[in-house]
Write a protein that holds these residues in place. Structure first.
Motif, PDB file in Angstrom:
ATOM      1  N   ALA A   1     123.039 -41.439  11.404  1.00 54.57           N
ATOM      2  CA  ALA A   1     123.453 -41.608  10.009  1.00 54.57           C
ATOM      3  C   ALA A   1     123.319 -40.268   9.291  1.00 54.57           C
ATOM      4  O   ALA A   1     122.351 -39.536   9.498  1.00 54.57           O
ATOM      5  N   SER A   2     124.324 -39.956   8.469  1.00 50.33           N
ATOM      6  CA  SER A   2     124.252 -38.689   7.721  1.00 50.33           C
ATOM      7  C   SER A   2     123.650 -38.927   6.346  1.00 50.33           C
ATOM      8  O   SER A   2     123.276 -38.003   5.652  1.00 50.33           O
ATOM      9  N   SER A   3     123.592 -40.191   5.966  1.00 52.78           N
ATOM     10  CA  SER A   3     123.092 -40.529   4.639  1.00 52.78           C
ATOM     11  C   SER A   3     121.825 -41.362   4.779  1.00 52.78           C
ATOM     12  O   SER A   3     121.748 -42.237   5.649  1.00 52.78           O
ATOM     13  N   HIS A   4     120.835 -41.052   3.934  1.00 52.27           N
ATOM     14  CA  HIS A   4     119.549 -41.748   4.037  1.00 52.27           C
ATOM     15  C   HIS A   4     119.093 -42.160   2.645  1.00 52.27           C
ATOM     16  O   HIS A   4     119.482 -41.551   1.642  1.00 52.27           O
ATOM     17  N   HIS A   5     118.234 -43.185   2.629  1.00 51.61           N
ATOM     18  CA  HIS A   5     117.782 -43.720   1.341  1.00 51.61           C
ATOM     19  C   HIS A   5     116.309 -44.110   1.463  1.00 51.61           C
ATOM     20  O   HIS A   5     115.886 -44.618   2.499  1.00 51.61           O
TER      21      HIS A   5
END
Length: 1971
Positions: A197-201
């Motif tokens: 995943a390139s996006s994290h939260h």
């Protein structure tokens, strides 16, 4: 009447139908049925799971479903028309159902439960799909879930990967193979490599603040902080806590939960921290009184910090408690988090109340939509979103943001006339253009609704406060203009009133007059002083004042008092609508300043990209407006600006704005004339390429050509629409000219990586995007020709710049993927160019990945069944151009070494797989015509040969298991189908071109090899598939193995005389094919072997080669698990039938028989090896196979291989002795030579001498571990001789020391003597090597009959135990069952010399009793004639059976087959003589032990004396007198005169021994036993009187022992020769443990009363040690018995008491005790605790008599020869056996007597050693010698219960089968004694008989030969057996000198030879052929 159905074709059974009606079809609920006919409510059809069975069933039981019918008629196929996902779910769930149950059986509980949940989920989703009420999107979602679960389950269960397209299964026949490969690979990849995943939260949940003394409300502020750049990177998450430290609004999760979104991968590093600042709301000082001040202030409380790296483990940090710190000085609060991160401990410490912050943190990965789906519960409950500061990495068009971030930094204030510094609080308002405050636009952070004003926290007494508080102002765009922010400064008093006094203010406008917003950065604001009551509501009063010091100082140089105080803020605008850039505003307002246009266009490149994309449409409108205004002046400038903007959108940050530009071109662009200028400028640039030195700008232009063409085309379309298509020709010419320029520039060759080649590369990479634009204006063919010309102009020289080559190929790739190529017309034009470039690259083996991708795309467009003319032509072109190079490429890349890195390996597999898929696609598309053309295209046979060899090699590579992942069965089947089709085409070419005079061995061999490995593929073995999978495969492809098998047979038949070239090479491969369990294949292929035999016979007159190869391959193939019993039978029957009429039939039958027998053994071996543990079956099977290879097949290498397999089995089972003997087989094949041997098995390359040395040392080590030290010594000497001959004294010394250590071990260590058991395996169900054979087995240590029986039953769980010892009849042999017959047998040593030699320690003798044993025996008692009820001994005979083995024990196995059996009968008289001899020997041994003080306890002697004397008084020996001394018997048996005399002598001898024994007893008897001794003396006189003896001559007492050869040789551990009561020498003996008891006590005695009495005196129970060494009582072998029954039956004496056949419970109990371990058994009543071994004594009391038992304190030889006679009671019909080897009797010396003749049963005549006068009254009795030589006579082994009995009688009564050894009298005549016919003077000393060494002593523990009764409890008293026939003495008995070398050398060198019954030939050792 039955009529065929039209529409009712397919249905599902909704209720089970039993099919009880005639022709009824049994159906289960859920079955699917195909319906054929109907009639009156009934259907006729079949269940799809079993289509062969058809029947009728009620129509009401079936729910009909829609289906379409293929091939209507007899072979119609019905396919349900339901959704393919439903069909797949149904079939998959059926398959899973079966496997799911198996998981439970295999105890895989975890997977079982997980699969159960998944199956339920799938069923639930299936219902949803079937109901059909789902929306399109929801249906898609459900199918996605279904397929994900199906794939998961298939993967877990090891099922095949299913290729899918849009969630539906794909039929591989409907798509090209390259597309199939891609689908498979995509699913495989998805499974293997999860996308990063390139996006994290970051999810944060605040739980509570744990603190001891809160009492005030708190504010908690979370944010993310970058410690590297020292700045926050996120907005703040703000929440309020109540006085208890809990969230204020627990019912609103969004107030205490937040998601920090859009963190990039670069943000997940250890220097990113989560910071938490805590502010308290309350009094100024934390400790102030409550009533001191009512005003609430925001005051610092504490700070906590956590690195985000702690969350990267992926675990949820649910209950994390963060420590809360406070700074030491309040003024440093602004940087407390930095101090904590840097660990500057001096600046902070823990809060006074030790507060801890409880939070829950979790890192989530994926885009926000995915997170919403996967964590729907988080979002459904509510969560606040906390953004990153500023724009995210990717700006999305349409995103509306207008956020101004203000950081309240710090202030500098004066004291204001006070002595102390102020407590400053800042209040902030937003004021609009009307002077009114804006409501709710100040956000403290997510989680808290925006407020209208902001109050800063207060720092106590600080005139330079630093706050660093970040606020977000989400002000709408329309409110921005004219608004400003006002900051008011107040001093907060700490007095009682708690006033807040205003002392100044600052302000800042949000937008400047020119329309630009407040610039980002830090601003120093002026603090304007004011009074407390100043009215700031009227904004006009202060807005005219300067607000910023920079502006103020710039405009006004005069100093002002007000400037001393300052206030700093930092602003940062994040807006998609407002700009701070003046150049941008100037450009957009170009019409107001026409003179600035050129400058604005030039500055455009300097403007930040985010500013341009915010105003993209406006900017583009501006550019084209300027172009329309004056194209001449601004044309190139506008063009450059347009290129800049287009290339800006290539940036990943802005690439989402491409659709915005596309929309602009389609909908908003209005430049109808722009195309002319754009073409003109573009051509100008292209023309300058070849000349320009700097080409960066030109490359920028070429990069933007896609959008330039879009503008050109759209502009031309607008112009055409406006003008009705004017200037069309002109436009075409412009385009043609432009492309001409392009072609010219492309055709230029640059040397090296020059600027020109870079420009060419840039052009090529973006050129394919232009095709779709050109197609909007031109015809497909026109565009295709334009493109072909352009691409054709590329330089073809390959050695130009590599990067350009790659770009060229990428351009070709994009061309193939473009819309242009999908059209067949344009494809035919472009294909030659594409293939040309591919060919060049493939030839150079460059850019293979790209080549593979292009080829895949080429074939994806050619569907399988496409027979259109264009497609056929395309295939023609591809075959001509690429087939050959494709084959070479596959060969090249598969022969490369595998890459080491996993990424490279993956890439390698991909490219190989893609090329393979391309080749398969091409071959599948080829028709007959293509094949013919291809084969005709070869000019010479050489070319054709090379092509065929190449394609066959490639096919072999494709078949490799590693070619595709193991679950790609679909792909493999498709590949195999293509291969077999191609092979069928090519085999014609093979027949036509390479037979007869053109025969080519290599190509034919390659063909056959390919065919064989094709058939052997794992993916074609349908037998391993589930029924449903097998059915699908057969329906689609048939059984391809059979097709290929028929092809092999056909090709073989075509070979004719050339077949000889393939014999024997193809035997192995064809054999492997025939072993496949496919009947049709076997029937086709097995006849080829007949053909091979026939041709081999013609060539060489025999078929040895065929036989040798068959045998070699059979072993390896069958050990791999191939072949079965059916194959063996089929092989046999087919070949026998084939050779019936051949002239060489006889030798053929012989070969077939040999191979069949080998198969039997190999199948048995394989079955045995499947067992887990090593057992006798495995070892026996290996031995059988090993011997078969040696004797029948003479296969030396296989023989040696199996030697080592057997060796490993022995080691695993810890049979070290057997392991040594096994390795000795290999050792014997080697010689002490320097011949080099190749590497073999685990042996390295070495000389024969070295290998033999290594083997010797290994064998010695195993003999040592197996306690067979004598054998080890022999080998030590052999290897020592070698060392000595080489003068290797170092190793010689070591070897001598090893030899010495082995001697020490013989003398010092104990050895257990094993039991031997005879086992019969009867019935056809046993493996071949056991079937209907009998074996003798060497038991394990401590293993008695009971344990052995149980072990055998465990090994053969289906076997039935036989309850008798008789030979079974033919019905048992032929039964389809397994019968086991087991009983114990006694070993008969071959050589007696060591055993009879005086002074040899028992430790040494024990070895010779149980080693090198060929012969075993057991006895069975029976009654012959009428049984005398008064005296049953008159008719008691013994049947003695001798068993001869094929090899001696121990050997290479624990068991060997019985080769020969001999049975003789012993008469009652002979039986009686043997019993008395045994009892006399036992008495002598006990007296000797007592006399030499070896016995620590006199009890055994006491019991023995009591047993004999007491029984005799009560009629013991008198029974023999009654039976054999009566006149009737003597008259009726005149031939027994000598035997009767012998019996009389033995009785008198017994009396002498008893008298002497009593004398010794008197000396040693303890005081408390004196009464018993007196009683014994009295009874002895009564006994003597019954014999008519008054007293013995004095000489007996004076000189009790005479030695024939002077004084005896006394050695260590041997008993002194004298038995005088005065003998004082005490010799230590071995521990009783090493001498297991000889016999069990008998249950009865001739005087039960007296016997019981003595038993009571001597003790009620056995001592533990003695019991431990006892063997269970005999019984016949009954495998059902639970107690080990030692079955040797002993002769019995007459009994006065008739015992019942059944033992009383008391007896049973004592027998059971005797089977217990030492700890479990009861101790003696007199001696309750076990004593030291040397002191242990034997006690027992069983019923009315004591069972025979030997003393553990006896040495082995003494025990072996002097067992205790037992008192035996007999019952009619009960029999017992007595075994004696060779029928030789030995008795102690007796007074001289005349020579006697042996009974007819004997072969040799026994001679008394020294005849004496018969009358005991008249002559002095010869004193007897207790020398070990006498006791060790072969007939008197202690193992022999014949020789032992209870102490109650001189005649042993029958309680167990006996195994006595041969008596020695038969040999005396030959060796030593001379018969003396007359009386001899009394004074003549009696010579000690010496015996033949032909037999070795019996093993100590083999107490009993096989039992014959069901179980010892049911028959306790077997009957004595006669002596067996004596075995002729060999003329040269093997000598056994003191050193073991000579004793064993003959065994070890030439194999163990027996001297009886005759010399056994042993094959000479063969040389090992280089092994």
């Amino acid at each position: 009447m039955w009529i065929p159905t039209e529409h009712e074709k397919y249905g599902v059974v909704i209720a089970s139908f039993r099919g009880t009606v005639p022709y009824g079809l049994s159906l289960e609920i859920g079955d699917t049925v195909q319906i054929l006919e109907k009639c009156d409510g009934w259907y006729r059809g079949f269940a799809l799971k079993n289509p062969n069975i058809k029947g009728i069933f009620p129509s009401s039981y079936v729910h009909l479903k829609n289906a379409c019918v293929k091939n209507k008629g007899q072979f119609e196929m019905v396919i349900p028309t339901e959704d393919s996902v439903i069909t797949e779910m149904t079939s998959t769930l059926r398959d899973w159902g079966t496997m799911w149950k198996q998981l439970y059986v295999r105890n895989e509980g975890d997977l079982f439960h997980r699969l159960w949940h998944i199956m339920n989920e799938i069923l639930d989703l299936r219902r949803q799909v079937l109901v059909g009420h789902l929306t399109h999107d929801r249906m898609k979602d459900v199918k996605r879930h279904i397929t994900a679960r199906l794939d998961w389950g298939n993967e877990q269960l090891g099922l095949d990967l299913v290729p899918r397209k849009e969630y539906a299964m794909v039929d591989p026949e409907d798509i090209s193979i390259t597309e199939l490969y891609r689908l498979m690979e995509h699913r495989h990849r998805k499974k293997d490599t999860p996308m990063q995943a390139s996006s994290h939260h970051l999810f944060v949940q605040m739980k509570s603040l744990m603190c001891s003394n809160l009492g005030e409300e708190l504010e908690v502020i979370f944010s993310l902080f970058d410690s590297k750049e020292n700045r926050p990177i996120s907005e703040r998450f703000f929440l309020r806590l109540n006085r208890n430290g809990l969230p204020k609004a627990p019912d609103k999760p969004e107030r205490h939960c937040s998601l920090f979104v859009d963190l990039g991968s670069s943000d997940l590093r250890k220097d990113i921290y989560i910071t938490v600042h805590i502010i308290r709301i309350g009094r100024m000082g934390a400790g102030e009184k409550k009533n001191a001040c009512s005003v609430q202030y925001r005051r610092p409380f504490g700070c906590a910090v956590l690195s985000i790296a702690d969350l990267l483990t992926g675990e949820t940090k649910d209950d994390l408690v963060l420590k809360v710190y406070m700074c030491n000085t309040e003024s440093e609060w602004y940087q407390i988090h930095e101090n904590i991160i840097k660990k500057l401990n001096a600046r902070y410490n823990l809060t006074g109340s030790n507060a801890g912050l409880a939070v829950s943190l979790q890192l989530l990965h994926g885009d926000i939509e995915q997170i919403r789906r996967e964590y729907s519960s988080v979002f459904s409950h509510g969560v606040s979103i906390t953004r990153k500061l500023g724009f995210s990495n990717i700006i999305m068009p349409g995103e509306m943001r207008n956020d101004l971030y203000i950081t309240v930094e710090r202030g500098e204030f004066e004291k204001g006339g006070k002595s102390v510094a102020r407590n400053v609080e800042v209040t902030m308002f937003i004021v609009d253009s009307n002077g009114l405050p804006l409501k709710d636009f100040i956000s403290f952070g997510s989680g808290e609704p925006p407020a209208s004003e902001y109050h800063s926290f207060v720092l106590y007494h600080n005139n330079s406060p630093r706050w660093s508080e970040l606020l977000k102002l989400p002000i709408p765009v329309d409110k921005f203009r004219g608004s400003h922010i006002r900051f008011e400064f107040r001093h907060c008093s700490t007095k009682e009133k708690g006033e807040k006094k205003l002392f100044g203010f600052s302000f800042v406008p949000l937008m400047q007059e020119d329309g630009r917003t407040l610039p980002d950065g830090t601003h120093e604001l002026i603090v304007h002083k004011c009074e407390e009551n100043t009215n700031l509501q009227d904004t006009t009063r202060y807005l005219k004042l300067p607000f910023s010091k920079v502006i103020f100082l710039g405009n006004n140089n005069q100093t002002m008092k007000a400037t001393k105080e300052s206030f700093w803020i930092t602003s940062f605008l994040c807006s998609t609508k407002l700009t701070q850039n003046g150049d941008m505003l100037d450009l957009l307002k170009w019409r107001t300043h026409p003179d600035k246009i050129t400058g604005c266009l030039s500055k455009l490149k300097e403007i930040d990209g985010s500013e341009i994309v915010k105003f993209l449409q406006d900017t583009l409108d501006t550019l084209f407006g300027i172009l329309d205004e004056n194209s001449q002046k601004y044309g190139s400038k506008v063009f450059d600006s347009l290129v800049h903007i287009i290339n800006l959108l290539q940036d990943s940050k802005f690439h989402h704005f491409k659709p915005v530009m596309d929309t602009y071109i389609e909908s908003h662009f209005a430049g109808a004339l722009a195309y002319r200028d754009l073409i003109k400028v573009l051509k100008w640039y292209v023309d300058r390429i070849t000349e320009a030195e700097r080409q960066e700008h030109i490359q920028e232009v070429l990069k933007a050509q896609e959008y330039i063409f879009k503008y050109i085309v759209q502009s031309r379309r607008l112009f055409s629409l406006a003008t009705g298509g004017q200037n069309e020709e002109e436009f075409r010419c412009c385009i043609q000219e432009l492309l001409m320029s392009v072609r010219f520039f492309l055709s230029q060759e640059s040397k090296g990586a020059g600027a020109l080649s870079q420009s060419q590369a840039v052009f090529l990479s973006s050129f394919p995007a232009v095709y779709s634009e050109l197609l909007k204006l031109f015809d497909v063919r026109e565009v295709a020709n334009l493109v072909q010309d352009t691409l054709g102009s590329l330089p073809t020289i390959v050695h130009v710049d590599d990067s350009l080559q790659a770009i060229k190929l990428q351009c070709i790739g994009k061309t193939v993927e473009s819309q242009l190529y999908t059209n067949p017309d344009s494809r035919y034009i472009l294909l030659p160019v594409v293939l040309h470039h591919l060919h060049i690259h493939l030839q150079e083996q460059k850019d293979l990945i790209m080549c593979a991708r292009i080829l895949s795309n080429v074939f994806c467009l050619i569907k399988k069944n496409s027979s259109e003319k264009s497609v056929l032509e395309e295939i023609d072109v591809i075959v001509a151009s690429l087939l050959d190079i494709l084959l070479r490429t596959i060969l090249e890349i598969t022969s490369r070494p595998q890459a080491t890195s996993s990424a490279m390996r993956l890439q390698f597999q991909d490219v190989t797989g893609e090329f393979v898929a391309c080749l398969l696609s091409l071959l599948r598309q080829m028709t007959d015509r293509h094949y013919q053309q291809l084969l005709n295209s070869f000019n010479t046979k050489e070319e054709l040969r090379d092509f065929l060899l190449q394609i066959f090699t490639v096919f072999r590579i494709l078949i490799r298991p590693e070619m595709f992942p193991k679950d790609w069965t679909v792909m493999r089947l498709v590949a195999n189908n293509v291969i077999i089709t191609t092979v069928l085409y090519l085999s014609d070419a093979l027949r036509k071109n390479f037979l007869n005079e053109n025969f080519d061995y290599k190509i034919w061999d390659s063909y056959f090899y390919l065919a064989v490995i094709f058939i052997n593929q794992l993916c074609l073995q349908l037998e391993m598939f589930t029924p449903s999978k097998k059915k699908k495969v057969l329906e689609k492809y048939g059984d391809m193995r059979v097709t290929m098998g028929c092809e092999i047979f056909s090709m073989w038949q075509n070979l004719g005389e050339h077949k000889l070239h393939f014999i024997p090479a193809l035997i192995g491969p064809f054999l492997e094919v025939t072993l496949i369990p496919q009947p049709d294949l076997r029937n086709v292929m097995i006849p080829i072997f007949h053909d091979m035999m026939d041709w081999e016979q013609r060539r060489s007159g025999n078929f040895k080669q065929v036989e040798a190869k068959l045998i070699d391959k059979l072993d390896s193939l069958m050990s791999e698990g191939k072949g079965d019993e059916t194959y063996r039978e089929l092989f046999n029957s087919i070949l026998l039938k084939k050779i019936e009429r051949e002239t060489w039939r006889e030798s053929g039958v012989s070969l077939i028989a040999t191979v069949t027998r080998l198969m039997e053994r190999l199948l048995d071996y394989r079955d045995c090896m499947k067992m887990g543990e090593v057992d006798g079956k495995k070892i026996g099977c290996t031995v059988s196979l090993l011997n078969f290879y040696k004797t029948e097949l003479n296969k030396e290498e296989m023989y040696i291989r199996y030697i080592h397999k057997l060796y490993d089995l022995h080691l695993k089972a810890q049979n070290f002795t057997e392991a040594a003997y096994t390795l000795l087989l290999y050792d014997e094949l080697l010689e002490w030579s320097d011949r080099p041997l190749r590497e073999f098995l685990t042996y390295p390359m070495q000389t024969e001498w070295q290998r033999k040395e290594h083997l010797h040392l290994t064998i010695i080590q195993n003999f040592d571990r197996g306690k067979c030290w004598e054998n080890g010594i022999i080998l030590c000497r052999k290897i020592a001789e070698q060392y000595e001959s080489y003068y290797d004294y170092r190793n010689l010394s070591k070897m001598r020391m090893m030899e010495a250590s082995l001697y020490d071990k013989i003398m010092d260590q104990q050895r257990l003597e094993p039991e031997f058991f005879r086992v019969g395996f009867y019935g056809k169900k046993f493996p071949f090597f056991l079937r209907n054979k009998e074996f003798v087995c060497r038991g394990h240590d401590y293993e008695r009959l009971e344990a052995f029986q149980q072990r055998m039953l465990n090994e053969f769980p289906h076997a039935i135990a036989m309850q008798h010892a008789n030979q079974p009849d033919e019905t048992i042999f032929q039964a389809e069952a397994q019968y086991l017959q087991i009983y114990a047998v006694t070993p008969i040593p071959e050589s007696q010399e060591v055993l009879q030699r005086e002074g040899v320690p028992d430790n040494i003798k024990s070895f010779y009793k149980v080693n090198h044993i060929w012969k075993f025996r057991y006895d069975r008692p029976f009654h012959k004639g009428t049984k005398d009820k008064e005296n049953e001994f008159k008719s008691l005979w013994v049947e003695r059976t001798s068993l001869y083995l094929v090899q001696s024990l121990p050997g290479i196995s624990r068991w060997f087959e019985v080769e020969k059996r001999e049975v003789v009968e012993m008469s009652p008289l002979e039986n009686a003589i043997e019993v008395l001899e045994n009892k006399n020997q036992q008495l002598k041994a006990l007296i000797s032990q007592c006399q030499t003080r070896q016995m620590q306890n006199i009890n055994p002697l006491t019991m023995c004396l009591n047993g004999v004397i007491d029984a005799a008084v009560n009629g013991g020996v008198s029974r023999y007198q009654e039976a054999f001394f009566v006149k009737d018997y003597i008259l009726s048996h005149p031939e027994d005169g000598e035997k009767i005399a012998r019996l009389r002598e033995l009785m008198l001898e017994q009396a002498q021994i008893l008298e002497f024994g009593l004398a010794v007893h008197e000396k040693f008897v303890p005081q408390d036993m004196r009464p018993l001794h007196k009683k014994l003396v009295d009874q002895f006189f009564v006994m003597k009187s019954s014999f008519g003896i008054q007293e013995f001559p004095a000489c007996i007492q004076a000189s009790p022992v005479h030695f024939p050869n002077g004084s005896p040789r006394v050695c260590r551990n041997s008993a002194p020769a004298s038995m005088s009561p005065d003998g004082t020498r005490v010799i230590p003996r071995r521990s009783p443990l090493s001498y297991p008891a000889v016999n069990r006590y008998s249950s009865s005695s001739l005087s039960s009363q007296a016997s019981a009495e003595v038993s009571n005196i001597t003790g009620q129970s056995e001592s533990s040690d003695e019991v431990f060494n006892m063997q269970p009582s005999p019984s016949t072998s009954s495998l059902s018995s639970t107690h080990s029954a030692s079955p040797n039956v002993t002769s019995s004496a007459p009994s006065s008491a008739r015992a019942s056949p059944l033992l009383s419970d008391k007896h049973k109990h004592s027998r059971e005790n005797s089977c217990l371990s030492p700890r479990d058994r009861p101790c003696s009543a007199i001696y309750p605790t076990p004593v030291e071994p040397s002191q242990r004594t034997l006690f027992n009391h069983i019923g009315d008599g004591a069972l025979p038992r030997s003393d553990p304190n006896l040495s082995a030889p003494e025990k072996a020869v002097n067992p205790t006679p037992s008192s035996w009671s007999l019952d009619s019909g009960k029999e017992a056996k007595n075994m004696s080897d060779g029928g030789k009797l030995i008795s102690p010396p007796v007074p001289p007597r005349p020579t006697q003749t042996a009974s007819p049963a004997r072969h040799t005549t026994p001679v008394s050693p020294s005849p004496v006068g018969r009358s005991p009254l008249k002559g002095s009795v010869q004193s007897f010698t207790p020398s070990p030589v006498e006791y060790n006579s072969p007939g008197l082994s202690s193992n022999s219960p014949v020789l032992s009995g209870s102490y109650s009688s001189g005649i042993s009564s029958l309680s167990r089968c006996s195994t006595s050894e041969t008596s020695g009298f038969e040999n005396q005549a030959n060796e030593q004694s001379v018969a003396m016919p007359g009386p001899v003077p009394v004074s003549v000393p009696m010579p000690v008989p010496s015996f033949s060494g032909s037999e070795e002593p019996v093993r100590k523990e083999s107490k009993t030969p096989p039992p014959y009764s069901v179980y010892e409890r049911t028959l306790r008293r077997p009957v004595p057996l006669p002596h067996s026939l004596s075995i002729p003495v060999t003329s040269e008995p093997p000598a056994l000198p003191p050193k073991p070398l000579a004793a064993r050398s003959s065994h070890l060198e030439n194999g163990t030879r027996r001297t009886e019954p005759g010399p056994r030939p042993r094959p000479l050792p063969r040389k090992v052929s280089q092994l």
